[in-house]
Design an enzyme around this catalytic site. Sequence first.
Site, PDB file in Angstrom:
ATOM      1  N   SER A   7       0.705  -1.255  -0.025  1.00 28.69           N
ATOM      2  CA  SER A   7      -0.060   0.060   0.077  1.00 28.69           C
ATOM      3  C   SER A   7       0.832   1.327  -0.084  1.00 28.69           C
ATOM      4  CB  SER A   7      -0.971  -0.154   1.216  1.00 28.69           C
ATOM      5  OG  SER A   7      -0.251  -0.022   2.492  1.00 28.69           O
ATOM      6  N   HIS A  57      -5.485  -3.488  -2.116  1.00 31.43           N
ATOM      7  CA  HIS A  57      -5.271  -2.636  -3.351  1.00 31.43           C
ATOM      8  C   HIS A  57      -5.224  -3.183  -4.713  1.00 31.43           C
ATOM      9  CE1 HIS A  57      -4.715   0.930  -0.986  1.00 31.43           C
ATOM     10  NE2 HIS A  57      -4.124   0.194   0.022  1.00 31.43           N
ATOM     11  N   LYS A 114     -12.432   0.083  -1.162  1.00 36.99           N
ATOM     12  CA  LYS A 114     -11.560   0.768  -1.784  1.00 36.99           C
ATOM     13  C   LYS A 114     -11.956   0.924  -3.182  1.00 36.99           C
ATOM     14  CE  LYS A 114      -7.553   0.028   0.805  1.00 36.99           C
ATOM     15  NZ  LYS A 114      -8.084  -0.437   2.297  1.00 36.99           N
TER      16      LYS A 114
END
Length: 391
Positions: free
Chosen positions: A180, A208, A239
Amino acid sequence: MKGFEYLEKEIRQWQDAGTYRSLTELESDQGARVVINGKEVIQLSSNNYLGLTTHPRVKQAALEAIERFGAGTGSVRTIAGTFSMHEDFERELAEFKHTEAALVFQSGFTANVGILATILSDQDVVISDELNHASIIDGIRLTKAGRRIYKHTDMEDLEAALKETQDARTRLIVTDGVFSMDGDVAPLPEIVELAEKYHALVMVDDAHASGVMGRNGRGTVDHFDLNGRVHIQVGTLSKAVGVLGGYVAGPAVLRDYLIHRARPFLFSTSHPPAVTEACRAAIQVLKEEPELIDKLWSNTRMFKEGLAKLGFNTGKSDTPITPVIVGQDALAMKFSDALLEEGVYAQGIAFPTVKRNQARVRTIVTAAHSREDLEYALEAFGRAGQRLGIL
């Protein structure tokens, strides 16, 4: 109130060092541009990779769920908080991830903590990349398992760890799919080959990579064609999916065990209807609108190339996470403030989130950004970098 003087002292130290940060208040939706302190600025710090937080289909699904089922569920999943929609969504997630089953947690953080703290005992060993996410680190702290930390993406050190721990009942290799802070990708094919050679399990946190990598955003496991060879996949719904939550995807036996023993699952109220139905709609968008991911990567390439031409150090990122590394903690915060003055919101990141002398402004471009947004942002980076002597 007396008794917290030691906290005040530590906060003053952060202030003196130039690393203290107040929370930033957004006065708009989470788009490519946001309003901060009454001023519209380009947003480069959001995890909203595909712009799904404001996608019409996702918003409509949330609204309809509230009208039909109410604002909340009123219980944990194991008592009275499992609605048909929760089970339907988890079946859809499992199909999407090409696994037997899936289970949703309240967040990606609680998913990692719940898995690691639940399935490992003092008979086992967890083997973790040194730059794994804080939720993995905290999950490991809650286990009685032995632990071995291997050097970041160092396959020789990973193999050494596997050789050292062959007496354990189970060895679980844990890695982020995309890291990240640096935006680099784990060497999953090599990790899986070593795991198979030494009869270990593999767990990948694709927070991610979910919605970003792999076919239709299925993650790094799909990206490397490793479906069926990775035992546990963790993802986030907060996300690129644009809503809230985390999930584990894997064998049905793992799901069943976690339902009965994972404390974050057992003792947390289930996701409200609006969240669950919005997540379902977002997964449908991933399957039906792949052009969003194409736009994300097109914007990523453009922005990375622009930063490189300006002369910034962007490390080894291979993903839309692009750090602009400046070194000193205080300088990173000054750089972030200078960018905000220029009309770009990009947060500074310093120790302990990253190593000392590796402070940076971390940027994330999204599919929602226009070319004009990114061109303006690059110009702002150039001006701010020149002003602070970074370039």
